[in-house]
Motif scaffolding. Structure first.
Motif, PDB file in Angstrom:
ATOM      1  N   LYS A  48       0.852  -1.194   0.000  1.00 20.95           N
ATOM      2  CA  LYS A  48       0.000   0.000   0.000  1.00 20.95           C
ATOM      3  C   LYS A  48       0.883   1.236   0.000  1.00 20.95           C
ATOM      4  O   LYS A  48       1.425   1.649   1.028  1.00 20.95           O
ATOM      5  CB  LYS A  48      -0.918   0.005   1.229  1.00 20.95           C
ATOM      6  N   GLN A  51       0.321   4.209   2.527  1.00 23.63           N
ATOM      7  CA  GLN A  51       0.742   3.888   3.893  1.00 23.63           C
ATOM      8  C   GLN A  51       2.257   3.917   4.022  1.00 23.63           C
ATOM      9  O   GLN A  51       2.792   4.406   5.029  1.00 23.63           O
ATOM     10  CB  GLN A  51       0.208   2.508   4.299  1.00 23.63           C
ATOM     11  N   ARG A  54       3.323   7.573   4.044  1.00 22.40           N
ATOM     12  CA  ARG A  54       3.017   8.180   5.345  1.00 22.40           C
ATOM     13  C   ARG A  54       3.952   7.678   6.435  1.00 22.40           C
ATOM     14  O   ARG A  54       4.304   8.416   7.352  1.00 22.40           O
ATOM     15  CB  ARG A  54       1.559   7.905   5.735  1.00 22.40           C
TER      16      ARG A  54
END
Length: 151
Positions: A48, A51, A54
């Motif tokens: 992902k 993610q 981040r």
């Protein structure tokens, strides 16, 4: 004299209004294509991507930044090269932008396959990997190539 000034003002404001409208429409198209480009990179990358970015995984950030920059090259050239009426320009920007994004993502994935770079391992690593620089450079280089092909 007053009528002439008002007529010129009406022409001027009509011109400004059309220009502002075109800017807003192309901005919306650009943002949508950038989002679609990010989604295409995410879809074709193991894991992902949002993610990982981040979380600050350095290779994910580097590759994503390069991918977004390459998408911007393609979108900017697609918009710049659009011609005709506003509607024709928007449609050609959308079409060339979409085709350019698909071509760029496919080319990067092909390059990863040819060089045998395990993008899933590279992008999920918490340590900087030299291969991430190769993939990032490929994104930028292929984005430029596809952008010029749009012309």
């Amino acid at each position: 004299m007053t009528t002439t000034v008002l007529a010129q003002d009406a022409i001027y404001w009509s011109f400004v209004g059309r220009g502002v409208g075109a800017i807003l429409l192309y901005a919306v198209i650009g943002v949508l294509l950038m989002l679609l480009g990010f989604w295409a990179i995410d879809l074709t990358t193991p894991g992902k991507l949002p993610q990982m970015v981040r979380a600050g995984l350095p290779n994910a950030v580097t590759i994503t930044a390069a991918g977004m920059l390459s998408m911007a090259f393609i979108i900017v050239v697609a918009i710049y090269s659009s011609a005709g009426s506003l509607l024709e320009g928007i449609l050609s920007s959308l079409i060339f932008g979409l085709v350019g994004i698909v071509a760029q993502v496919a080319a990067v994935r092909l390059l990863e396959w040819v060089t045998r770079i395990d993008i899933g391992e590279v992008i999920q690593s918490e340590e900087r990997r030299a291969a991430a620089n190769v993939v990032a450079a490929a994104h930028v280089a292929l984005g430029l190539i596809v952008a010029v092909a749009v012309l």
